[in-house]
Design a protein around this motif. Sequence first.
Motif, PDB file in Angstrom:
ATOM      1  N   UNK A 253       4.023  18.059  47.927  1.00 42.38           N
ATOM      2  CA  UNK A 253       3.184  17.297  48.860  1.00 42.38           C
ATOM      3  C   UNK A 253       2.840  15.921  48.300  1.00 42.38           C
ATOM      4  N   UNK A 254       2.560  15.855  47.004  1.00 42.45           N
ATOM      5  CA  UNK A 254       2.173  14.590  46.383  1.00 42.45           C
ATOM      6  C   UNK A 254       3.434  13.804  46.041  1.00 42.45           C
ATOM      7  N   UNK A 255       3.584  12.656  46.639  1.00 32.69           N
ATOM      8  CA  UNK A 255       4.776  11.823  46.436  1.00 32.69           C
ATOM      9  C   UNK A 255       4.537  10.662  45.477  1.00 32.69           C
ATOM     10  N   UNK A 256       3.292  10.192  45.418  1.00 27.13           N
ATOM     11  CA  UNK A 256       2.992   9.065  44.538  1.00 27.13           C
ATOM     12  C   UNK A 256       1.637   9.277  43.872  1.00 27.13           C
ATOM     13  N   UNK A 257       1.556   8.857  42.622  1.00 23.92           N
ATOM     14  CA  UNK A 257       0.308   8.947  41.874  1.00 23.92           C
ATOM     15  C   UNK A 257      -0.069   7.546  41.410  1.00 23.92           C
ATOM     16  N   UNK A 258      -1.261   7.106  41.797  1.00 25.65           N
ATOM     17  CA  UNK A 258      -1.814   5.853  41.299  1.00 25.65           C
ATOM     18  C   UNK A 258      -2.591   6.176  40.025  1.00 25.65           C
TER      19      UNK A 258
END
Length: 268
Positions: free
Chosen positions: A75-80
């Motif tokens: 579900x998580x595609x990008x992490x800042x």
Amino acid sequence: MPSITSHTVRPPAVAGRFYPADPERLRADITALIDAVGPVSEPLAGAYIVPHAGYRYSGPVAAEVYARLAAHRGRVKRVVLVGPSHQYPLRGHAAAPYAAWRTPLGEVAAAPTAVVGSSRLPHEAEHSLEVQLPFLQVALGEDVEVTPVACGMSQTPDTARIIAALLEEAGDDAVLLCSTDLSHYHDQGTAARIDEATAEAIRSLRPREIAAQHACGVFALRGTVAWADATGRRPRQLALATSADTAGTPERVVGYPAFAVERPAIAE
């Protein structure tokens, strides 16, 4: 100011010191830390606060966050990623001008940002964001992208606005990770008192009460707490420990926090 584009891959700076350089051992160590937390079934939070010391010290606390991310793998595609600049005296905020970050487990793609300008100097030797990457690779898989941003001396409202803009740019499938340790080099009893006061300031959404000497990632942390307040979120403590609780001695310890920053549940 737009980000500087680059085809450069940032090599690992602290592999073999903060975490194993051998990929098999690294993956096994991270898997064991996450498995020790056990299966977690809860909604994905918009942000997490996570420590960044050597894995033998802060790994069990960090794993509280990564076990929760692992439950939402796919579900998580990008992490800042936001955190401090330990090695370079930074004012303001700086993204990292790399196309990817290499770890012993492979490369992590870096998504550029137009929110803040880029500089290599705060990122070349910095460990606070790098140590999160192997955890992310194990918890979320090889397809996750990161946008690492170093937060130097800055006003809390400015950092909160930048965090909001970074997350808006990243899209609905993004999560924020704020990387910070807490007090440094007090005895265990003193550290416990200081860190509990800092944790209470985080839980109560009072960023001004987080002292600069009590959190090495203070500017990113204050900004994250202010962003949470502005967006109706609240930090929930997952773990609070020191190096004496994990692998160190009680005479001179470092504090480690783990929080989920989430929207309060709506009562039925």
